[in-house]
Motif scaffolding. Sequence first.
Motif, PDB file in Angstrom:
ATOM      1  N   THR A 249     -39.085 119.345  70.383  1.00 16.00           N
ATOM      2  CA  THR A 249     -37.635 119.364  70.559  1.00 16.00           C
ATOM      3  C   THR A 249     -36.883 118.802  69.356  1.00 16.00           C
ATOM      4  N   VAL A 250     -37.520 117.933  68.588  1.00 18.02           N
ATOM      5  CA  VAL A 250     -36.862 117.392  67.395  1.00 18.02           C
ATOM      6  C   VAL A 250     -36.573 118.519  66.413  1.00 18.02           C
ATOM      7  N   GLU A 251     -37.569 119.357  66.146  1.00 21.58           N
ATOM      8  CA  GLU A 251     -37.372 120.471  65.216  1.00 21.58           C
ATOM      9  C   GLU A 251     -36.353 121.474  65.743  1.00 21.58           C
ATOM     10  N   LEU A 252     -36.330 121.699  67.046  1.00 20.38           N
ATOM     11  CA  LEU A 252     -35.335 122.597  67.632  1.00 20.38           C
ATOM     12  C   LEU A 252     -33.926 122.061  67.403  1.00 20.38           C
ATOM     13  N   GLU A 253     -33.736 120.774  67.658  1.00 21.83           N
ATOM     14  CA  GLU A 253     -32.404 120.197  67.509  1.00 21.83           C
ATOM     15  C   GLU A 253     -31.941 120.164  66.055  1.00 21.83           C
ATOM     16  N   GLU A 254     -32.879 120.148  65.113  1.00 24.35           N
ATOM     17  CA  GLU A 254     -32.526 120.140  63.699  1.00 24.35           C
ATOM     18  C   GLU A 254     -32.257 121.548  63.162  1.00 24.35           C
ATOM     19  N   ALA A 255     -32.571 122.572  63.940  1.00 23.58           N
ATOM     20  CA  ALA A 255     -32.403 123.951  63.481  1.00 23.58           C
ATOM     21  C   ALA A 255     -30.927 124.329  63.454  1.00 23.58           C
ATOM     22  N   PRO A 256     -30.512 125.000  62.388  1.00 29.29           N
ATOM     23  CA  PRO A 256     -29.119 125.432  62.314  1.00 29.29           C
ATOM     24  C   PRO A 256     -28.870 126.654  63.195  1.00 29.29           C
ATOM     25  N   GLY A 257     -27.653 126.836  63.581  1.00 25.76           N
ATOM     26  CA  GLY A 257     -27.275 128.044  64.302  1.00 25.76           C
ATOM     27  C   GLY A 257     -27.376 127.927  65.804  1.00 25.76           C
ATOM     28  N   ARG A 258     -26.960 128.993  66.431  1.00 21.40           N
ATOM     29  CA  ARG A 258     -26.966 129.075  67.888  1.00 21.40           C
ATOM     30  C   ARG A 258     -27.867 130.217  68.319  1.00 21.40           C
ATOM     31  N   TYR A 259     -28.310 130.144  69.552  1.00 21.68           N
ATOM     32  CA  TYR A 259     -29.224 131.147  70.078  1.00 21.68           C
ATOM     33  C   TYR A 259     -28.616 131.781  71.321  1.00 21.68           C
ATOM     34  N   ASP A 260     -28.974 133.032  71.548  1.00 28.58           N
ATOM     35  CA  ASP A 260     -28.541 133.711  72.771  1.00 28.58           C
ATOM     36  C   ASP A 260     -29.383 133.264  73.948  1.00 28.58           C
ATOM     37  N   LEU A 261     -30.642 132.888  73.667  1.00 31.48           N
ATOM     38  CA  LEU A 261     -31.563 132.473  74.716  1.00 31.48           C
ATOM     39  C   LEU A 261     -32.484 131.383  74.186  1.00 31.48           C
ATOM     40  N   LEU A 262     -32.597 130.303  74.948  1.00 30.68           N
ATOM     41  CA  LEU A 262     -33.535 129.220  74.640  1.00 30.68           C
ATOM     42  C   LEU A 262     -34.613 129.216  75.708  1.00 30.68           C
ATOM     43  N   LEU A 263     -35.871 129.280  75.290  1.00 26.83           N
ATOM     44  CA  LEU A 263     -37.008 129.146  76.197  1.00 26.83           C
ATOM     45  C   LEU A 263     -37.590 127.762  75.944  1.00 26.83           C
ATOM     46  N   LEU A 264     -37.490 126.886  76.936  1.00 26.90           N
ATOM     47  CA  LEU A 264     -37.913 125.496  76.772  1.00 26.90           C
ATOM     48  C   LEU A 264     -39.032 125.151  77.739  1.00 26.90           C
TER      49      LEU A 264
ATOM     50  N   LYS B  21     -28.727 118.055  76.514  1.00 25.67           N
ATOM     51  CA  LYS B  21     -28.237 117.585  75.216  1.00 25.67           C
ATOM     52  C   LYS B  21     -27.524 118.707  74.471  1.00 25.67           C
ATOM     53  N   ILE B  22     -28.109 119.896  74.487  1.00 19.42           N
ATOM     54  CA  ILE B  22     -27.503 121.027  73.785  1.00 19.42           C
ATOM     55  C   ILE B  22     -26.152 121.358  74.393  1.00 19.42           C
ATOM     56  N   ASP B  23     -26.069 121.314  75.708  1.00 20.49           N
ATOM     57  CA  ASP B  23     -24.785 121.553  76.378  1.00 20.49           C
ATOM     58  C   ASP B  23     -23.740 120.527  75.951  1.00 20.49           C
ATOM     59  N   LEU B  24     -24.152 119.271  75.812  1.00 23.24           N
ATOM     60  CA  LEU B  24     -23.210 118.224  75.409  1.00 23.24           C
ATOM     61  C   LEU B  24     -22.836 118.339  73.934  1.00 23.24           C
ATOM     62  N   LEU B  25     -23.811 118.690  73.079  1.00 22.28           N
ATOM     63  CA  LEU B  25     -23.556 118.768  71.642  1.00 22.28           C
ATOM     64  C   LEU B  25     -22.809 120.035  71.247  1.00 22.28           C
ATOM     65  N   ALA B  26     -22.989 121.103  71.994  1.00 21.82           N
ATOM     66  CA  ALA B  26     -22.342 122.373  71.657  1.00 21.82           C
ATOM     67  C   ALA B  26     -21.754 123.009  72.906  1.00 21.82           C
ATOM     68  N   PRO B  27     -20.713 122.379  73.482  1.00 23.75           N
ATOM     69  CA  PRO B  27     -20.134 122.928  74.704  1.00 23.75           C
ATOM     70  C   PRO B  27     -19.608 124.343  74.465  1.00 23.75           C
ATOM     71  N   GLY B  28     -19.825 125.176  75.452  1.00 23.56           N
ATOM     72  CA  GLY B  28     -19.359 126.548  75.351  1.00 23.56           C
ATOM     73  C   GLY B  28     -20.156 127.414  74.403  1.00 23.56           C
ATOM     74  N   TRP B  29     -21.385 127.033  74.093  1.00 29.24           N
ATOM     75  CA  TRP B  29     -22.177 127.813  73.140  1.00 29.24           C
ATOM     76  C   TRP B  29     -22.522 129.195  73.670  1.00 29.24           C
ATOM     77  N   GLY B  30     -22.475 129.389  74.974  1.00 27.29           N
ATOM     78  CA  GLY B  30     -22.597 130.722  75.550  1.00 27.29           C
ATOM     79  C   GLY B  30     -23.989 131.274  75.735  1.00 27.29           C
ATOM     80  N   GLY B  31     -25.020 130.549  75.355  1.00 23.22           N
ATOM     81  CA  GLY B  31     -26.377 131.035  75.521  1.00 23.22           C
ATOM     82  C   GLY B  31     -26.934 130.719  76.894  1.00 23.22           C
ATOM     83  N   GLN B  32     -28.124 131.202  77.137  1.00 23.57           N
ATOM     84  CA  GLN B  32     -28.831 130.946  78.384  1.00 23.57           C
ATOM     85  C   GLN B  32     -30.053 130.084  78.088  1.00 23.57           C
ATOM     86  N   VAL B  33     -30.462 129.300  79.076  1.00 24.06           N
ATOM     87  CA  VAL B  33     -31.656 128.466  78.950  1.00 24.06           C
ATOM     88  C   VAL B  33     -32.654 128.878  80.027  1.00 24.06           C
TER      89      VAL B  33
END
Length: 108
Positions: free
Chosen positions: A42-57, A72-84
């Motif tokens: 998850t550290v490398e994921l959080e350091e990655a630039p950009g947004r994703y349409d779908l996150l598989l966690l 965390k992603i929801d809090l850091l990038a509200p309204g990012w519009g992707g699915q988890v």
Amino acid sequence: MEPYRLALCEDDPRERDNLTNLCRAFLDAQGIPGTLEVFPNTVELEEAPGRYDLLLLDIQMWPWSGPSTGKKIDLLAPGWGGQVVFCAGQRPAAGRDRAVCTVKVSWV
């Protein structure tokens, strides 16, 4: 149309390979132009630039679980519009001679 952006975060190498192959096969079979970025934690994921349409966690990971990372992603990038999607692999029973990958999926 822009390529569909997927990110996969799975700490187990075998499960990561299985899910990577599954995602690529799905994109190819559906004729969806897309990119897949794969992260071992998850550290490398959080350091990655950009947004994703779908996150598989993966649900159980280090240092943060899939659900914690999703929050965390929801809090850091509200309204990012992707699915988890949260995935959980299951190991084959002792004595089996081939790998089995079972994926349980939950949409949030």
